[in-house]
Motif scaffolding. Sequence first.
Motif, PDB file in Angstrom:
ATOM      1  N   MET A   1       0.826  -1.185   0.000  1.00 47.62           N
ATOM      2  CA  MET A   1       0.000   0.000   0.000  1.00 47.62           C
ATOM      3  C   MET A   1       0.871   1.250   0.000  1.00 47.62           C
ATOM      4  SD  MET A   1      -3.111  -0.370  -0.235  1.00 47.62           S
ATOM      5  CE  MET A   1      -4.625  -1.089   0.217  1.00 47.62           C
ATOM      6  N   SER A   2       0.274   2.339  -0.448  1.00 49.88           N
ATOM      7  CA  SER A   2       1.044   3.572  -0.533  1.00 49.88           C
ATOM      8  C   SER A   2       0.335   4.714   0.175  1.00 49.88           C
ATOM      9  CB  SER A   2       1.283   3.928  -1.997  1.00 49.88           C
ATOM     10  OG  SER A   2       0.051   4.081  -2.660  1.00 49.88           O
ATOM     11  N   ARG A   3       1.092   5.763   0.382  1.00 49.68           N
ATOM     12  CA  ARG A   3       0.560   6.979   0.990  1.00 49.68           C
ATOM     13  C   ARG A   3       0.628   8.085  -0.057  1.00 49.68           C
ATOM     14  NH1 ARG A   3       4.083   7.318   6.254  1.00 49.68           N
ATOM     15  NH2 ARG A   3       5.637   6.882   4.681  1.00 49.68           N
ATOM     16  N   LEU A   4      -0.361   8.978  -0.020  1.00 45.86           N
ATOM     17  CA  LEU A   4      -0.482  10.007  -1.041  1.00 45.86           C
ATOM     18  C   LEU A   4      -0.548  11.395  -0.429  1.00 45.86           C
ATOM     19  CD1 LEU A   4      -1.198  10.733  -4.118  1.00 45.86           C
ATOM     20  CD2 LEU A   4      -3.530  10.902  -3.242  1.00 45.86           C
ATOM     21  N   LEU A   5       0.232  12.307  -1.006  1.00 45.76           N
ATOM     22  CA  LEU A   5       0.127  13.730  -0.714  1.00 45.76           C
ATOM     23  C   LEU A   5      -0.494  14.379  -1.936  1.00 45.76           C
ATOM     24  CD1 LEU A   5       0.740  16.261   1.019  1.00 45.76           C
ATOM     25  CD2 LEU A   5       2.965  16.359  -0.153  1.00 45.76           C
ATOM     26  N   CYS A   6      -1.639  15.015  -1.769  1.00 42.84           N
ATOM     27  CA  CYS A   6      -2.318  15.707  -2.865  1.00 42.84           C
ATOM     28  C   CYS A   6      -2.158  17.209  -2.651  1.00 42.84           C
ATOM     29  CB  CYS A   6      -3.793  15.317  -2.901  1.00 42.84           C
ATOM     30  SG  CYS A   6      -4.708  16.088  -4.253  1.00 42.84           S
ATOM     31  N   VAL A   7      -1.442  17.861  -3.552  1.00 47.09           N
ATOM     32  CA  VAL A   7      -1.217  19.306  -3.476  1.00 47.09           C
ATOM     33  C   VAL A   7      -2.183  19.977  -4.445  1.00 47.09           C
ATOM     34  CG1 VAL A   7       0.454  21.178  -3.689  1.00 47.09           C
ATOM     35  CG2 VAL A   7       1.223  18.895  -2.936  1.00 47.09           C
ATOM     36  N   VAL A   8      -3.112  20.736  -3.895  1.00 50.88           N
ATOM     37  CA  VAL A   8      -4.196  21.310  -4.691  1.00 50.88           C
ATOM     38  C   VAL A   8      -3.870  22.734  -5.157  1.00 50.88           C
ATOM     39  CG1 VAL A   8      -6.645  21.956  -4.670  1.00 50.88           C
ATOM     40  CG2 VAL A   8      -5.880  19.882  -3.466  1.00 50.88           C
ATOM     41  N   ASP A   9      -3.785  22.885  -6.467  1.00 50.98           N
ATOM     42  CA  ASP A   9      -3.814  24.188  -7.146  1.00 50.98           C
ATOM     43  C   ASP A   9      -2.783  25.213  -6.684  1.00 50.98           C
ATOM     44  OD1 ASP A   9      -5.951  22.934  -8.319  1.00 50.98           O
ATOM     45  OD2 ASP A   9      -7.464  24.313  -7.579  1.00 50.98           O
ATOM     46  N   TYR A  10      -1.581  24.788  -6.342  1.00 49.63           N
ATOM     47  CA  TYR A  10      -0.557  25.781  -5.973  1.00 49.63           C
ATOM     48  C   TYR A  10       0.074  26.315  -7.251  1.00 49.63           C
ATOM     49  CZ  TYR A  10       2.579  28.391  -3.047  1.00 49.63           C
ATOM     50  OH  TYR A  10       3.246  29.433  -2.434  1.00 49.63           O
TER      51      TYR A  10
ATOM     52  N   TRP B   1       6.283   8.447  -0.278  1.00 43.56           N
ATOM     53  CA  TRP B   1       4.911   8.786  -0.612  1.00 43.56           C
ATOM     54  C   TRP B   1       4.805   9.068  -2.109  1.00 43.56           C
ATOM     55  CZ3 TRP B   1       1.033  11.363   2.940  1.00 43.56           C
ATOM     56  CH2 TRP B   1       1.274  11.055   4.284  1.00 43.56           C
ATOM     57  N   LYS B   2       3.600   8.987  -2.632  1.00 40.91           N
ATOM     58  CA  LYS B   2       3.276   9.460  -3.976  1.00 40.91           C
ATOM     59  C   LYS B   2       2.778  10.897  -3.828  1.00 40.91           C
ATOM     60  CE  LYS B   2       3.522   5.133  -5.406  1.00 40.91           C
ATOM     61  NZ  LYS B   2       4.562   4.589  -6.232  1.00 40.91           N
ATOM     62  N   VAL B   3       3.032  11.729  -4.833  1.00 41.21           N
ATOM     63  CA  VAL B   3       2.574  13.118  -4.795  1.00 41.21           C
ATOM     64  C   VAL B   3       1.778  13.406  -6.053  1.00 41.21           C
ATOM     65  CG1 VAL B   3       3.251  15.550  -4.715  1.00 41.21           C
ATOM     66  CG2 VAL B   3       4.532  13.854  -3.370  1.00 41.21           C
ATOM     67  N   LEU B   4       0.565  13.894  -5.862  1.00 36.06           N
ATOM     68  CA  LEU B   4      -0.307  14.270  -6.974  1.00 36.06           C
ATOM     69  C   LEU B   4      -0.595  15.763  -6.874  1.00 36.06           C
ATOM     70  CD1 LEU B   4      -2.113  13.372  -9.381  1.00 36.06           C
ATOM     71  CD2 LEU B   4      -3.950  13.107  -7.720  1.00 36.06           C
ATOM     72  N   PHE B   5      -0.226  16.487  -7.917  1.00 32.44           N
ATOM     73  CA  PHE B   5      -0.522  17.912  -7.998  1.00 32.44           C
ATOM     74  C   PHE B   5      -1.771  18.095  -8.845  1.00 32.44           C
ATOM     75  CE2 PHE B   5       4.119  17.858  -7.477  1.00 32.44           C
ATOM     76  CZ  PHE B   5       4.312  18.816  -6.490  1.00 32.44           C
ATOM     77  N   THR B   6      -2.761  18.825  -8.321  1.00 35.76           N
ATOM     78  CA  THR B   6      -3.880  19.204  -9.182  1.00 35.76           C
ATOM     79  C   THR B   6      -3.576  20.586  -9.745  1.00 35.76           C
ATOM     80  OG1 THR B   6      -5.245  20.341  -7.525  1.00 35.76           O
ATOM     81  CG2 THR B   6      -5.508  17.938  -7.730  1.00 35.76           C
TER      82      THR B   6
ATOM     83  N   LEU C   1      -1.761   6.350  -9.897  1.00 42.01           N
ATOM     84  CA  LEU C   1      -0.462   6.689  -9.305  1.00 42.01           C
ATOM     85  C   LEU C   1      -0.079   5.717  -8.202  1.00 42.01           C
ATOM     86  CD1 LEU C   1       1.959   8.648  -9.033  1.00 42.01           C
ATOM     87  CD2 LEU C   1       0.527  10.040  -7.510  1.00 42.01           C
ATOM     88  N   CYS C   2      -1.051   5.343  -7.375  1.00 41.52           N
ATOM     89  CA  CYS C   2      -0.774   4.505  -6.202  1.00 41.52           C
ATOM     90  C   CYS C   2      -0.871   3.009  -6.476  1.00 41.52           C
ATOM     91  CB  CYS C   2      -1.720   4.883  -5.062  1.00 41.52           C
ATOM     92  SG  CYS C   2      -1.462   6.556  -4.447  1.00 41.52           S
ATOM     93  N   GLY C   3      -1.346   2.634  -7.645  1.00 37.93           N
ATOM     94  CA  GLY C   3      -1.521   1.220  -7.936  1.00 37.93           C
ATOM     95  C   GLY C   3      -2.673   0.617  -7.150  1.00 37.93           C
ATOM     96  N   GLY C   4      -3.669   1.407  -6.848  1.00 30.84           N
ATOM     97  CA  GLY C   4      -4.824   0.970  -6.066  1.00 30.84           C
ATOM     98  C   GLY C   4      -5.170   2.015  -5.037  1.00 30.84           C
TER      99      GLY C   4
END
Length: 164
Positions: A1-10, A43-48, A114-117
């Motif tokens: 399992m993975s952990r995700l940081l979602c950075v919104v609209d910076y 962690w995985k990082v997803l930027f919106t 991104l996280c594979g699940g």
Amino acid sequence: MSRLLCVVDYQVDFVSGALGFEAARALETPLAIRVKQALDEGWKVLFTRDTHGADYLTSREGRFLPLPHCLKNSEGWHLYGQLAEYEHTPLANVAFLDKPTFGAEGLPAAVRALCGGEPEEIEVCGVVTNICVVSNAIVLHSAFSGCGCVRTGRPVCRWGSRRP
């Protein structure tokens, strides 16, 4: 399992551009530190990225907020400051999601890809907390009800805030 940081609209337009505000500038270093820390910890990082086209003013959002911003591929659309480096340096643990409105309908699919699940933990940060961050936190909470934790973490700020 993975952990995700979602950075919104910076993005430039939310920091120093069309919809910029001083409190958002103060988030640059804390956000850069948090993203680097997350990546260093695996962690995985997803930027919106808030993303609009030339027809923005005729969209539902544009009728209520008639200030063009984050027009795709414009200077204001890109990530701001130190975070812009992630747009130029592809990393396996980093992804982007261009979204046409406050809450991103495609966010759960982007997270799964991104996280594979389903991630075991999700942290959400960025701007504008009282609209975009909370909208996406709700999307994530609804999509990942089995996730151990969906939380908004520092650094975040909302329009009108005086401090991060």
